[in-house]
Design a protein around this motif. Structure first.
Motif, mmCIF file in Angstrom:
data_model
loop_
_atom_site.group_PDB
_atom_site.id
_atom_site.type_symbol
_atom_site.label_atom_id
_atom_site.label_comp_id
_atom_site.label_asym_id
_atom_site.label_seq_id
_atom_site.Cartn_x
_atom_site.Cartn_y
_atom_site.Cartn_z
ATOM 1 N N SER A 117 0.882 -1.167 0.000
ATOM 2 C CA SER A 117 0.000 0.000 0.000
ATOM 3 C C SER A 117 0.914 1.210 0.000
ATOM 4 N N ARG A 121 1.658 0.732 4.327
ATOM 5 C CA ARG A 121 1.960 -0.552 4.909
ATOM 6 C C ARG A 121 2.316 -1.511 3.799
ATOM 7 N N ARG A 127 8.241 -4.663 5.340
ATOM 8 C CA ARG A 127 8.385 -5.767 4.385
ATOM 9 C C ARG A 127 9.221 -5.379 3.169
ATOM 10 N N GLU A 135 -6.003 -6.124 -5.139
ATOM 11 C CA GLU A 135 -5.482 -7.373 -5.656
ATOM 12 C C GLU A 135 -5.640 -8.451 -4.595
ATOM 13 N N VAL A 180 3.286 -12.657 9.469
ATOM 14 C CA VAL A 180 3.789 -11.636 8.544
ATOM 15 C C VAL A 180 2.744 -10.532 8.392
ATOM 16 N N PRO A 181 3.141 -9.271 8.559
ATOM 17 C CA PRO A 181 2.145 -8.199 8.432
ATOM 18 C C PRO A 181 1.631 -8.083 7.002
ATOM 19 N N SER A 182 0.384 -7.720 6.876
ATOM 20 C CA SER A 182 -0.248 -7.579 5.564
ATOM 21 C C SER A 182 0.070 -6.224 4.966
ATOM 22 N N TYR A 183 0.095 -6.154 3.632
ATOM 23 C CA TYR A 183 0.256 -4.841 3.003
ATOM 24 C C TYR A 183 -1.077 -4.184 2.741
ATOM 25 N N PHE A 184 -2.166 -4.888 2.984
ATOM 26 C CA PHE A 184 -3.429 -4.149 2.921
ATOM 27 C C PHE A 184 -4.116 -4.181 4.274
ATOM 28 N N ASP A 185 -5.286 -3.587 4.356
ATOM 29 C CA ASP A 185 -5.892 -3.375 5.657
ATOM 30 C C ASP A 185 -6.550 -4.645 6.162
ATOM 31 N N SER A 186 -5.721 -5.502 6.696
ATOM 32 C CA SER A 186 -6.164 -6.822 7.115
ATOM 33 C C SER A 186 -5.263 -7.256 8.271
ATOM 34 N N GLY A 216 -0.208 -12.788 4.858
ATOM 35 C CA GLY A 216 0.708 -13.812 4.386
ATOM 36 C C GLY A 216 1.847 -13.235 3.579
ATOM 37 N N PRO A 217 2.905 -14.038 3.448
ATOM 38 C CA PRO A 217 4.095 -13.557 2.742
ATOM 39 C C PRO A 217 3.990 -13.674 1.230
ATOM 40 N N PHE A 272 1.445 -11.674 -1.066
ATOM 41 C CA PHE A 272 0.172 -11.916 -0.389
ATOM 42 C C PHE A 272 -0.084 -13.409 -0.358
ATOM 43 N N ASP A 296 1.586 -2.907 13.472
ATOM 44 C CA ASP A 296 0.693 -2.115 12.615
ATOM 45 C C ASP A 296 -0.692 -2.778 12.565
ATOM 46 N N VAL A 345 -4.795 -3.397 12.558
ATOM 47 C CA VAL A 345 -5.949 -2.754 11.940
ATOM 48 C C VAL A 345 -7.010 -2.529 13.004
#
Lengths: 393, 393
Positions: free
Chosen positions: A45, A62, A66, B197, B211-217, B221-222, B230, B320, B322
């Motif tokens: 993001s 975010r 990573r 995506e 693993v932290p998500s790159y979207f708002d979740s 997953g990696p 994702f 981080d 949500v």
């Protein structure tokens, strides 16, 4: 989980900066997943600001943790809200752009209005420039495409053992898809643009192959619910049905598109003949498609050959036919170039495209071929290599 | 391949017309796949014009032959280009709208500019109004949701037999996905908005779940390539790993979201305890979530319970985090309502949502629960029914 070499990514950003300068843009602000992967090697993001001159800025909401900043051709900084961007630019001595490029082919209006408030200058579309850059693949990218092609060749090689009389299209598709997934298919197929609802491809047996598509494609399949009238249906596969398997494979971000026809026992002679015509059209395009030739010329060559075989009305659809025979492919399924009626742009060495001459017979099914190729100096070089002939099981 | 009843579709259009009138819009022009499915029962390359008063017009570029006009609450006509729309309206005595609603949350700028030339009046966003309408499901829609839920319950019931020591996450995911596909999963997951995506969900074992998500979740997953960071990775599943299976299931357009935790042999006691806390949070929300309660109140209740168990810093992410614990779901994965910090909108009977209290432990994995529910007068009614407890295999 290999990351693109930094020099590769840096060269892409530099080429884009040259384009920005030549088009009078002071910088570009990119948000779209595929474009971030192209310039930064990954998506998050995030916003990527590429100034026409100076170091790019990868601003991540975010997950910044990573992204390894040593792998990215940009300074990596956190960003909570896009309204912080002008301050981040000022801190680095970067002037606010008077002309800013954005991906206006995909950026929705509501989001755009937010950026209009942040950037009081002019915002122009830079998506065509990015798509043109991305159309010509590097040796590194072609290596990734070859990985995806090898994965899909292996999946297709397993289809004959999966095919048996009475198996439902959907069950066969589930097996093919599971084989692809186990082999490392990353799942997501990126298709650029609004409303591009797509899932992996089509496995269409017999009459399912004759159903007209609702998008610009020679075939799309019936689906099995009106809520998504695309792709595989539930037809039970019978001897003599052409089983057209048209899947997009992607192991590492780079997609290949390929189609083969399988059949149980036999295929009617006229369908076999049409398939051979499709392969001969493909082979003619392989020889003709060199740097400097246009996508329009190649489409007309294909159509002329189809007409010469008496199959014009079945070529690339039936009734509502589409007027193309191939499309660029890479990080997205619908890249440049397009081999379509009237296209004047000339092919360049290193472009990658799927060529897909197909014939559609209502109520009976579809035959034809699709492979993914690189444009070389002496014609197309093939990436997907499973044999082109109809496979009779 | 059943089609929604015409009376059901007509009632949706009529409710939308009431909203258009109340908001001062003379009509709305809709293009997005999910919205077309909602009002017309199917999607095509098409425009739906809904006048505030009068009969709607479903204008199809392709494939008109795939739409049965007797099933659609609109006149069905062919359309080659959107520039033909004013003529089609005039032919039917429909005035050109002075205020036209469009889906400006998803419509890209370049396309919008084309419509601005066609419609000289004001174009305003009507996406929130559509999303609010769609948030409250009819009995018919709840029936479809129950079909998707039953499909996914069946898939989850087969996971224990698929899980074995040393199996790679990706291979297990391929098996689960194949089972879902065979059971009638339609493949496409619709997520509203730009750059969304997504692929089916996550199957995350042990450290992958941390693993932290790159979207708002809370977790994402990696993945196994930086080109799509994702979802499922390639971790070999070991005894004691929490195996979080979080999948979206959709049989007929209507999605359910569910999560369960499996483990080989055992799960460490603190993770088991955290899972029990998640289930107790879910059950508290089930009792508390009635018409009139706000999404913000429910989020705070969940957070308070997590904190009471000493797990606040693991709740819905780590670091981080949500600030939500549930989301509306239906034709799209991110519908209204949202159970999130500060949300003041009140729940209504018939709203459908996924409630997903989860705890994330860096390097160790994720535990928690997710089910899809309908808001009833006395709390949430459950659609997905596979048992909530950790399944030890």
């Amino acid at each position: 989980m290999s990351y693109p070499p930094l020099a590769e990514l840096a060269a892409r950003v530099e080429r884009f900066q040259e384009v920005l300068k030549s088009r009078g843009m002071d910088g570009a602000l990119l948000l779209q997943g595929a474009d971030l992967v192209y310039f930064c090697g990954t998506t998050q993001s995030a916003h990527l600001y590429v100034p026409a001159r100076g170091r790019a800025l990868f601003m991540i909401r975010r997950s910044k943790e990573r992204v390894d900043p040593t792998l990215v051709p940009a300074e990596v900084v956190p960003l909570r809200r896009p309204e912080e961007i002008p301050g981040l630019l000022a801190d680095r001595g970067l002037a606010m752009p008077e002309v800013l490029g954005m991906e206006l082919d995909v950026l929705p209006v509501n989001l755009f209005r937010r950026y209009e408030k942040i950037f009081p200058g002019q915002i122009v579309d830079c998506s065509l420039q990015i798509r043109e850059l991305r159309a010509v693949k590097s040796a590194y990218e072609i290596g990734l495409l070859k990985e995806s092609a090898a994965m899909m060749d292996g999946v297709f090689a397993r289809i004959p053992e999966m095919l048996r009389e009475g198996i439902c299209e959907l069950e066969l598709a589930a097996r093919v898809e599971a084989a692809a997934r186990c082999a490392g298919h990353m799942g997501l197929i990126r298709v650029r643009g609004f409303n591009q609802e797509f899932f992996w491809g089509c496995l269409l047996a017999g009459p399912s192959g004759g159903v007209p598509s609702y998008f610009d494609s020679p075939l799309g399949g019936p689906g099995f619910t009106p809520a998504f009238p695309f792709g595989v249906g539930k037809h039970s596969i019978a001897p003599g049905d052409p089983v057209m398997v048209d899947y997009v494979g992607v192991a590492n971000g780079y997609q290949v598109d390929m189609t083969r026809v399988f059949a149980l026992g036999y295929l009617p002679g006229d369908l076999l003949k049409a398939h051979e015509v499709a392969v001969s059209i493909q082979n003619a395009l392989v020889a003709a498609a060199r740097p400097g030739v246009t996508g329009g010329e190649l489409y007309e060559l294909a159509l002329t050959m189809a007409a010469g075989a008496g199959l014009a009305e079945h070529f690339m659809g039936y009734g509502d036919r589409v007027r193309f025979v191939g499309h660029g492919i890479g990080l997205e399924l619908n890249e440049l170039p397009v081999l379509a009626r009237g296209v004047k742009e000339k092919l360049q060495a290193g472009m990658v495209m799927a060529v897909e001459p197909k014939f559609i017979f209502p109520d009976r099914g579809a035959v034809g071929i699709e492979n993914t190729f690189v444009v070389g100096e002496r014609g197309l070089e093939r990436l997907t290599s499973y044999p082109d002939e109809v496979v009779i099981v």
